[in-house]
Design an enzyme around this catalytic site. Structure first.
Site, PDB file in Angstrom:
ATOM      1  N   TYR A  49     -25.571   1.136 -13.998  1.00 10.86           N
ATOM      2  CA  TYR A  49     -26.730   1.252 -13.108  1.00 10.86           C
ATOM      3  C   TYR A  49     -26.389   2.056 -11.863  1.00 10.86           C
ATOM      4  O   TYR A  49     -27.203   2.820 -11.357  1.00 10.86           O
ATOM      5  CB  TYR A  49     -27.271  -0.135 -12.727  1.00 10.86           C
ATOM      6  CG  TYR A  49     -27.648  -0.969 -13.932  1.00 10.86           C
ATOM      7  CD1 TYR A  49     -28.347  -0.395 -14.997  1.00 10.86           C
ATOM      8  CD2 TYR A  49     -27.290  -2.309 -14.038  1.00 10.86           C
ATOM      9  CE1 TYR A  49     -28.676  -1.130 -16.117  1.00 10.86           C
ATOM     10  CE2 TYR A  49     -27.616  -3.057 -15.152  1.00 10.86           C
ATOM     11  CZ  TYR A  49     -28.302  -2.468 -16.190  1.00 10.86           C
ATOM     12  OH  TYR A  49     -28.623  -3.201 -17.298  1.00 10.86           O
ATOM     13  N   ASP A 104     -25.386  -3.486 -27.260  1.00  9.80           N
ATOM     14  CA  ASP A 104     -24.529  -4.606 -26.837  1.00  9.80           C
ATOM     15  C   ASP A 104     -25.312  -5.907 -26.796  1.00  9.80           C
ATOM     16  O   ASP A 104     -24.851  -6.951 -27.253  1.00  9.80           O
ATOM     17  CB  ASP A 104     -23.956  -4.354 -25.425  1.00  9.80           C
ATOM     18  CG  ASP A 104     -22.932  -3.220 -25.397  1.00  9.80           C
ATOM     19  OD1 ASP A 104     -22.366  -2.892 -26.458  1.00  9.80           O
ATOM     20  OD2 ASP A 104     -22.706  -2.658 -24.302  1.00  9.80           O
ATOM     21  N   HIS A 127     -24.785  -9.826 -28.196  1.00  7.76           N
ATOM     22  CA  HIS A 127     -24.705 -11.023 -27.358  1.00  7.76           C
ATOM     23  C   HIS A 127     -25.705 -12.077 -27.840  1.00  7.76           C
ATOM     24  O   HIS A 127     -25.412 -13.267 -27.889  1.00  7.76           O
ATOM     25  CB  HIS A 127     -25.013 -10.698 -25.894  1.00  7.76           C
ATOM     26  CG  HIS A 127     -24.137  -9.625 -25.328  1.00  7.76           C
ATOM     27  ND1 HIS A 127     -24.366  -9.020 -24.121  1.00  7.76           N
ATOM     28  CD2 HIS A 127     -23.011  -9.033 -25.834  1.00  7.76           C
ATOM     29  CE1 HIS A 127     -23.430  -8.115 -23.900  1.00  7.76           C
ATOM     30  NE2 HIS A 127     -22.604  -8.098 -24.918  1.00  7.76           N
ATOM     31  N   GLU A 185     -20.779  -6.842 -20.073  1.00 10.54           N
ATOM     32  CA  GLU A 185     -21.857  -6.876 -19.074  1.00 10.54           C
ATOM     33  C   GLU A 185     -21.470  -6.109 -17.810  1.00 10.54           C
ATOM     34  O   GLU A 185     -22.318  -5.540 -17.131  1.00 10.54           O
ATOM     35  CB  GLU A 185     -22.203  -8.317 -18.685  1.00 10.54           C
ATOM     36  CG  GLU A 185     -22.501  -9.262 -19.847  1.00 10.54           C
ATOM     37  CD  GLU A 185     -23.853  -9.035 -20.493  1.00 10.54           C
ATOM     38  OE1 GLU A 185     -24.462  -7.979 -20.280  1.00 10.54           O
ATOM     39  OE2 GLU A 185     -24.294  -9.950 -21.224  1.00 10.54           O
TER      40      GLU A 185
HETATM   41 FE   LIG Z   1     -25.796  -9.460 -22.501  1.00 10.75          FE
HETATM   42 FE   LIG Z   2     -26.069  -6.755 -20.190  1.00 15.13          FE
END
Ligand SMILES: [Fe+2]
Ligand SMILES: [Fe+2]
Ligand code: FES
Lengths: 94, 377
Positions: free
Chosen positions: B123, B238, B242, B116
């Site tokens: 960003y 990703d 998760h 994460e």
């Molecule tokens: Fe995530």
């Molecule tokens: Fe994320």
């Protein structure tokens, strides 16, 4: 020689070509299936299996209930009955 | 239950539950109670990417030429994603690590959180490129009512769990008065807070990102902001992982084989879990309204996004054993999004290469072409 396997869905019956995955077969015949990874780790494509058996070359990472399969990576061993419908029908009811 | 960074009690880790057993001492992976978490770690590591490797330079002129209402859509989504990943980059560690009792699950949580932080850093990479002063974007996040409203809904389950864990580990079960406030503390309630938190993370990663994803890919379908879309594809890959991990955790909890009391906890949280999904879907619809307040974008509008939100909400609910909330949402109004989130080849846009899934996506969208009838440019 591998041969075609019969797939029955909620709306039709078709022959799955040995060269295609179940996901590809369902897409080719216009069924409403989701996908993301197409390789067994996201679980997006999961559908309920009513009858028949499948195997996996590699154990997929996605979580599966006992009666669920992943069309993107499973290999049908015999004729299957799955709970998937046609896109055209899904749209009508929407 | 007392947390220790290295419990000195010799234990058989294979006999510990996922959570609330003895804190993990030796980080070992030669034996695993749940090999799935070790497999998820390996997969996540194989996905490793660095934002700087993605060329986003073309986006600068694309962005400059976007009409204002599309600039608003693009930047607002980025802000929202920044908020979500800010939370996700730290919270699984802070909330779950003190409670976990299996080494493979502990390491999964850390691996997950780490990935994460890559999203967060990406960003900054995107924003640096499209605006001269990134602070203009970042500073507004904490001042934007539409974003902050949802932040509380997401962080409150984490915060609740963290606070209650502190009380439980410090004071144990019982009625405690701390700073004039009385707390009923017991393990069952702590387990409930963990379960609800896990569910809220599931909702976050299952639904909340997807409105932004849809917009990013709608731009890219027009060959705009393609650098951004490349990054979003890596993020989506990703996130799929998760999501699967929390689905596993939740399902293992519901089964009760790991911790029989957890099955009871899950049942007691059933109604609230459904409410959580519905609430998130509602918030995302409102977000879509805010995004399109000055005009929609080609290929997407309010109505389509609403249908999409309901459709994926159903889908995600089913995956954690909940009955779908939106009876009528049985078809995906934007099937082309799947080609973009598919990871056949994350380096290349679907149009640029004959990715099998994209071609199939094309066929799908042809079939549903009459859908396009109900939106206007
Ligand atoms: Fe995530
Ligand atoms: Fe994320
Ligand atoms: S598409 Fe990801 S598991 Fe089948």
């Amino acid at each position: 020689m591998k041969k075609a396997i019969q797939i029955s869905t909620e709306d039709l019956v078709f022959q799955l070509d040995p060269s295609e995955t179940l996901l590809e077969g369902l897409e080719r015949t216009g069924h409403q299936v989701e996908y993301q990874c197409r390789s067994g780790y996201c679980g997006s494509c999961r559908v309920t299996l009513h009858s028949g058996r499948v195997e996996y070359q590699e154990q997929p990472l996605a979580y599966l209930q006992e009666n669920e399969i992943l069309p993107c990576c499973c290999r049908p061993l015999e004729p299957l009955e799955v709970s998937v419908g046609l896109i055209t029908k899904a749209k009508k009811s929407a | 239950m007392k947390y220790s960074t290295f419990s000195l009690l010799d234990n058989d880790q294979l006999k510990e539950p996922m959570f609330f057993g003895q804190s993990v001492n030796v980080a070992r992976y030669d034996q695993q109670k749940y090999p799935i978490f070790e497999q998820l770690i390996e997969k996540q590591l194989s996905f490793f990417w660095r934002p700087e490797e993605v060329d986003v330079s073309q986006d600068r002129s694309d962005y400059r030429n976007l009409p204002d209402h599309e600039k608003h859509i693009f930047i607002s989504n980025l802000k929202y994603q920044i908020l979500l990943d800010s939370i996700q980059g730290r919270s699984p560690n802070v909330a779950f690590l003190p409670l976990v009792s299996l080494p493979e699950l502990e390491t999964w949580i850390e691996t997950w959180s780490f990935s994460e932080t890559i999203h967060s850093r990406s960003y900054t990479h995107i924003i640096r490129n499209i605006v001269n002063d990134p602070a203009v974007v970042f500073d507004d996040i904490m001042r934007n009512q539409h974003i902050i409203e949802r932040a509380t809904d997401i962080s409150k389950y984490y915060d609740d769990l963290i606070q209650y864990t502190l009380l439980y580990t410090k004071l144990g079960a019982g009625t405690h008065t701390v700073n004039g406030k009385t707390h009923q503390v017991n393990l069952f309630e702590l387990k409930r807070k963990l379960y609800l938190c896990m569910m809220s993370v599931n909702v976050l990663e299952a639904i909340r990102f997807y409105v932004s994803f849809a917009c990013s890919f709608a731009f890219a379908e027009r060959r705009l902001m393609e650098g951004n879309a490349k990054i979003i594809r890596l993020i989506a890959r990703d996130e799929a992982l998760h999501l699967v991990a929390t689905q596993h955790i939740i399902n293992i909890m519901q089964e009760g084989k790991d911790d029989p009391e957890m099955a009871e906890v899950a049942r007691s949280c059933h109604a609230e879990s459904i409410k959580m999904f519905k609430h998130a879907a509602q918030q995302e619809k409102e977000w879509a309204k805010y995004l399109f307040k000055d005009g929609s974008m080609i290929g997407l509008n309010n109505v389509i996004l609403d249908q999409y939100i309901e459709y994926i909400t159903n889908h995600r609910m089913r995956a954690v054993g909940l009955e779908p909330a939106f009876e009528k949402a049985t078809h995906n109004p934007i099937p082309w999004i799947n080609a973009w989130t598919s990871s056949d080849n994350v380096q290349v846009a679907p149009q640029e290469v004959e990715v099998s899934s994209y071609l199939v996506g094309q066929i799908n969208s042809e079939i549903s072409a009459d859908d396009l009838g109900d939106f206007e440019l």
